[in-house]
Design a protein around this motif. Structure first.
Motif, PDB file in Angstrom:
ATOM      1  N   ILE A 475      20.864  45.993  -9.355  1.00 39.63           N
ATOM      2  CA  ILE A 475      22.289  46.227  -9.180  1.00 39.63           C
ATOM      3  C   ILE A 475      22.992  44.870  -9.143  1.00 39.63           C
ATOM      4  N   ALA A 476      24.148  44.815  -9.780  1.00 34.25           N
ATOM      5  CA  ALA A 476      24.749  43.514 -10.046  1.00 34.25           C
ATOM      6  C   ALA A 476      25.496  42.913  -8.881  1.00 34.25           C
ATOM      7  N   ASN A 477      25.786  43.656  -7.853  1.00 33.09           N
ATOM      8  CA  ASN A 477      26.577  43.135  -6.751  1.00 33.09           C
ATOM      9  C   ASN A 477      26.057  43.700  -5.428  1.00 33.09           C
ATOM     10  N   PRO A 478      26.471  43.106  -4.313  1.00 35.96           N
ATOM     11  CA  PRO A 478      26.008  43.591  -3.008  1.00 35.96           C
ATOM     12  C   PRO A 478      26.434  45.033  -2.766  1.00 35.96           C
ATOM     13  N   PRO A 479      25.730  45.734  -1.871  1.00 36.55           N
ATOM     14  CA  PRO A 479      26.100  47.108  -1.544  1.00 36.55           C
ATOM     15  C   PRO A 479      27.304  47.153  -0.618  1.00 36.55           C
ATOM     16  N   SER A 480      27.545  48.306  -0.033  1.00 36.36           N
ATOM     17  CA  SER A 480      28.628  48.509   0.934  1.00 36.36           C
ATOM     18  C   SER A 480      29.992  48.236   0.323  1.00 36.36           C
ATOM     19  N   SER A 481      30.165  48.565  -0.923  1.00 34.68           N
ATOM     20  CA  SER A 481      31.436  48.503  -1.640  1.00 34.68           C
ATOM     21  C   SER A 481      31.918  47.094  -1.921  1.00 34.68           C
ATOM     22  N   GLU A 482      31.143  46.079  -1.567  1.00 37.23           N
ATOM     23  CA  GLU A 482      31.615  44.713  -1.793  1.00 37.23           C
ATOM     24  C   GLU A 482      31.203  44.228  -3.175  1.00 37.23           C
ATOM     25  N   ALA A 483      32.162  43.757  -3.945  1.00 39.42           N
ATOM     26  CA  ALA A 483      31.866  43.176  -5.243  1.00 39.42           C
ATOM     27  C   ALA A 483      32.969  42.207  -5.592  1.00 39.42           C
ATOM     28  N   GLY A 484      32.609  40.984  -5.872  1.00 36.76           N
ATOM     29  CA  GLY A 484      33.617  39.995  -6.193  1.00 36.76           C
ATOM     30  C   GLY A 484      32.987  38.761  -6.785  1.00 36.76           C
ATOM     31  N   PHE A 485      33.707  37.682  -6.688  1.00 37.64           N
ATOM     32  CA  PHE A 485      33.211  36.416  -7.192  1.00 37.64           C
ATOM     33  C   PHE A 485      32.333  35.769  -6.124  1.00 37.64           C
ATOM     34  N   ALA A 486      31.118  35.444  -6.475  1.00 32.37           N
ATOM     35  CA  ALA A 486      30.188  34.809  -5.539  1.00 32.37           C
ATOM     36  C   ALA A 486      29.997  33.363  -5.953  1.00 32.37           C
ATOM     37  N   PHE A 487      30.586  32.478  -5.195  1.00 34.04           N
ATOM     38  CA  PHE A 487      30.477  31.055  -5.479  1.00 34.04           C
ATOM     39  C   PHE A 487      29.491  30.427  -4.501  1.00 34.04           C
ATOM     40  N   MET A 488      28.456  29.803  -5.028  1.00 38.31           N
ATOM     41  CA  MET A 488      27.508  29.125  -4.145  1.00 38.31           C
ATOM     42  C   MET A 488      28.117  27.818  -3.653  1.00 38.31           C
ATOM     43  N   TRP A 489      28.107  27.631  -2.352  1.00 40.86           N
ATOM     44  CA  TRP A 489      28.515  26.375  -1.733  1.00 40.86           C
ATOM     45  C   TRP A 489      27.251  25.710  -1.204  1.00 40.86           C
ATOM     46  N   HIS A 490      27.033  24.455  -1.578  1.00 43.05           N
ATOM     47  CA  HIS A 490      25.750  23.832  -1.272  1.00 43.05           C
ATOM     48  C   HIS A 490      25.852  22.314  -1.325  1.00 43.05           C
ATOM     49  N   SER A 491      24.875  21.662  -0.726  1.00 43.96           N
ATOM     50  CA  SER A 491      24.778  20.213  -0.813  1.00 43.96           C
ATOM     51  C   SER A 491      24.420  19.807  -2.232  1.00 43.96           C
ATOM     52  N   HIS A 492      24.992  18.696  -2.693  1.00 47.03           N
ATOM     53  CA  HIS A 492      24.649  18.145  -4.004  1.00 47.03           C
ATOM     54  C   HIS A 492      23.480  17.184  -3.919  1.00 47.03           C
ATOM     55  N   ASN A 493      22.918  17.022  -2.756  1.00 48.47           N
ATOM     56  CA  ASN A 493      21.643  16.326  -2.612  1.00 48.47           C
ATOM     57  C   ASN A 493      20.555  17.393  -2.703  1.00 48.47           C
ATOM     58  N   GLU A 494      19.770  17.366  -3.784  1.00 45.91           N
ATOM     59  CA  GLU A 494      18.840  18.467  -4.042  1.00 45.91           C
ATOM     60  C   GLU A 494      17.863  18.690  -2.894  1.00 45.91           C
ATOM     61  N   ARG A 495      17.467  17.634  -2.232  1.00 47.22           N
ATOM     62  CA  ARG A 495      16.523  17.795  -1.132  1.00 47.22           C
ATOM     63  C   ARG A 495      17.126  18.607   0.000  1.00 47.22           C
ATOM     64  N   ARG A 516      41.150  43.326  -2.327  1.00 52.64           N
ATOM     65  CA  ARG A 516      41.764  43.691  -1.063  1.00 52.64           C
ATOM     66  C   ARG A 516      41.122  44.876  -0.364  1.00 52.64           C
ATOM     67  N   GLU A 517      40.554  45.818  -1.105  1.00 49.20           N
ATOM     68  CA  GLU A 517      40.056  47.002  -0.424  1.00 49.20           C
ATOM     69  C   GLU A 517      38.763  46.746   0.335  1.00 49.20           C
ATOM     70  N   PHE A 518      38.146  45.568   0.129  1.00 50.52           N
ATOM     71  CA  PHE A 518      37.001  45.219   0.963  1.00 50.52           C
ATOM     72  C   PHE A 518      37.508  44.494   2.195  1.00 50.52           C
ATOM     73  N   VAL A 519      37.290  45.077   3.365  1.00 50.18           N
ATOM     74  CA  VAL A 519      37.808  44.530   4.621  1.00 50.18           C
ATOM     75  C   VAL A 519      36.885  43.424   5.116  1.00 50.18           C
ATOM     76  N   ILE A 520      37.421  42.244   5.250  1.00 47.38           N
ATOM     77  CA  ILE A 520      36.665  41.109   5.777  1.00 47.38           C
ATOM     78  C   ILE A 520      36.780  41.145   7.296  1.00 47.38           C
ATOM     79  N   ASP A 521      35.709  41.510   7.943  1.00 50.56           N
ATOM     80  CA  ASP A 521      35.698  41.676   9.403  1.00 50.56           C
ATOM     81  C   ASP A 521      34.831  40.574   9.998  1.00 50.56           C
ATOM     82  N   GLU A 522      35.455  39.585  10.603  1.00 47.98           N
ATOM     83  CA  GLU A 522      34.726  38.445  11.144  1.00 47.98           C
ATOM     84  C   GLU A 522      34.383  38.616  12.620  1.00 47.98           C
ATOM     85  N   SER A 523      34.457  39.836  13.115  1.00 49.45           N
ATOM     86  CA  SER A 523      34.164  40.063  14.530  1.00 49.45           C
ATOM     87  C   SER A 523      32.670  40.139  14.800  1.00 49.45           C
ATOM     88  N   ASN A 524      31.836  40.220  13.739  1.00 42.83           N
ATOM     89  CA  ASN A 524      30.387  40.357  13.980  1.00 42.83           C
ATOM     90  C   ASN A 524      29.702  39.007  14.023  1.00 42.83           C
TER      91      ASN A 524
END
Length: 524
Positions: A475-495, A516-524
């Motif tokens: 399946i191409a996207n996460p479950p629970s109705s969430e689907a969007g742009f997934a940008f990896m944020w990471h260190s540019h030092n490979e190690r 918008r219809e995916f509710v971002i709930d930061e209480s968890n």
């Protein structure tokens, strides 16, 4: 090389699949003052490879005055945390921090530095940089929070060892005067849209500084650090063999070499990937309460509070856009010729310097993609279910009152109804407009590095006209109705994107841009 990549994909996919099973988001959680009772103590922190690393950290000496943001209710502040509790105060307040030394006697004295403030230290014993608390003793620090912004705090005693062991944390000063444009106009509209979709406001304030151009809609705190387990192991062994010795007596001191330095754990808020994507205050991390898992909606101004802790610089890259730096160490960067204009740089990587903090704005709208990010196209029947309208404001975005209940609020209207394919075979109802490629080819397992759809039906659209899943069977996207742009944020030092030399791990996380219809709930 191809064989190695194939093996990596097979290894990575199940790990990422585990990540999508629980929705977890970040914020800038902490404890409120202006008086804080802290204690420095030892404990063991966990790493994704199963290791329990002996560490030192600041924690709460008794219940704190309160927790913030108020929308997060499942909170705790243990007597040892890595990083230490995030201290949240208001500009102009007199801040008092009472530190007790609960470290082993052989560790000697400890202390806290608050760079950027005129600190008065009372009690304790005189140290090289500030007054220190002897084992079992206390010291009190007082200062006025003279300006807003994000700053680091850390031990001022034998820093090569004590900071390495985990004695560091963040201090956030909130502005007292919020600019009027941060509570009106587009900023108010963004809040109204959040309310329409039943989202709570998890911000600590409406602006980062006392300036009209520092408004924001969402915020996250990231503290980057590294850890050499050999140093921690030596401290653990020596502390155990010298338990109960008299401080200052012959033989009652740790002699832990801190050079050569070979870190093999690289952490965001005290956790390594994938642990950093678990919830804030997760019970499985009693001494690492803060996570690193940012989410946003298109058009939101996302405030990033970033601190370099430890001894190394960390070149952290936020995919999707540059980060506009607002200020460093609580110093807003303004134009010399126009004080109404910001002058901070746009950074491709927010490279951290040890002990230095920065505040910056991350922004993503999908502007200029040249195709409809919501998967709509003009060939569909003209009705709001097939594709809601896009009415551009003065800047070309869909931000009017009518748009506040639509999934494409803040869409760049110039790309509205443009299909990904020149000749699409349909839209949502028809399974289009495009069959997505194999996820294992495009990026990490089930996560797309910028899937071309926003909205909960993106997974449905990804199956193609035949109703089958992509070639990988994934399946191409996460479950629970969430689907969007997934940008990896990471260190540019490979190690630094490894955990004890195993990839993936270390300083990695995902920024998920949700419709918008995916509710971002930061209480968890």
């Amino acid at each position: 090389m191809q064989t190695a990549i194939s093996r990596l994909r097979l290894f990575l996919a199940p790990i990422v699949a585990l990540l999508v099973t629980t929705a977890a988001y970040a914020a800038a959680p902490g404890i409120t003052g202006p008086t804080f009772h802290l204690i420095a103590q030892p404990a063991y922190i966990t790493q994704p490879d199963g290791q329990m690393i002996y560490s030192w950290g600041y924690g709460c000496n008794g219940a704190p005055s309160g927790f913030a943001p108020a929308a997060i209710t499942s909170t705790f502040c243990n007597t040892m945390q890595v990083p230490g509790p995030t201290l949240i105060v208001n500009e102009g307040q007199t801040v008092t921090v009472i530190l007790k030394n609960g470290l082993p006697n052989a560790a000697g004295n400890t202390s806290i530095l608050f760079p950027g403030f005129n600190v008065t230290a009372t009690g304790g014993v005189t140290g090289l940089l500030t007054n220190e608390a002897a084992p079992g003793g206390t010291v009190t620090y007082s200062f006025t929070a003279t300006s807003p912004g994000t700053r680091a705090y850390y031990s001022g005693t034998q820093g090569d060892l004590q900071v390495e062991m985990g004695l560091y944390g963040a201090l956030i000063v909130l502005p007292t005067s919020v600019p009027s444009n941060c509570t009106s106009g587009l900023a108010a509209a963004n809040l109204a849209v959040e309310a329409n979709w039943h989202e709570s406001d998890f911000r600590l304030a409406a602006a980062a500084y006392d300036h009209a151009k520092t408004c924001y809609d969402r915020e996250y705190l990231f503290q980057f650090s590294e850890m050499d387990p050999n140093i921690h192991h030596q401290a653990d062994l020596q502390a155990a063999t010298k338990t109960g010795c008299t401080t200052g007596a012959a033989g009652c001191s740790l002699e832990v070499p801190t050079e050569p330095y070979h870190p093999s754990y690289f952490m965001i808020n005290g956790r390594s990937m994938p642990d950093d994507m678990d919830p804030n205050y997760a019970l499985q991390y009693p001494h690492q309460p803060y996570n690193g898992n940012p989410h946003m909606h298109p058009g939101e101004q996302v405030l990033l509070r970033i601190i370099g802790q430890g001894r190394w610089q960390h070149p952290f890259h936020e995919h999707g856009n540059h980060v506009r730096i607002l200020g460093r160490d609580g110093n807003l960067i303004l134009s010399q010729t126009d004080p109404n204009s910001l002058a901070g740089p746009l950074l491709f990587t927010t490279t951290t310097t040890p002990g230095v903090a920065m505040d910056g704005i991350f922004y993503w709208t999908g502007r200029g993609l040249n195709w409809d990010a919501y998967g709509h196209n003009a060939a569909d029947p003209v009705n709001t279910n097939a594709h809601p309208p896009c009415l551009p404001d003065a800047n070309g975005y869909n931000t009017g009152v009518a748009a506040q209940t639509a999934i494409n609020y803040y869409e760049w209207c110039q790309d509205h109804l443009k299909p990904v394919q020149v000749a699409p075979f349909g839209d949502v109802a028809g399974g289009g407009p495009v069959t997505l490629p194999d996820p294992n080819i495009l990026t990490n397992g089930a996560w797309y590095g910028g899937t071309p759809y926003l909205g909960p039906d993106a997974t449905v659209r990804a199956v193609g006209a035949t109703g089958t899943t992509p070639p990988s069977g994934t399946i191409a996207n996460p479950p629970s109705s969430e689907a969007g742009f997934a940008f990896m944020w990471h260190s540019h030092n490979e190690r630094e994107i490894t955990t004890n030399n195993i990839f993936p791990g270390g300083m990695m996380m995902m920024m998920l841009v949700d419709s918008r219809e995916f509710v971002i709930d930061e209480s968890n």
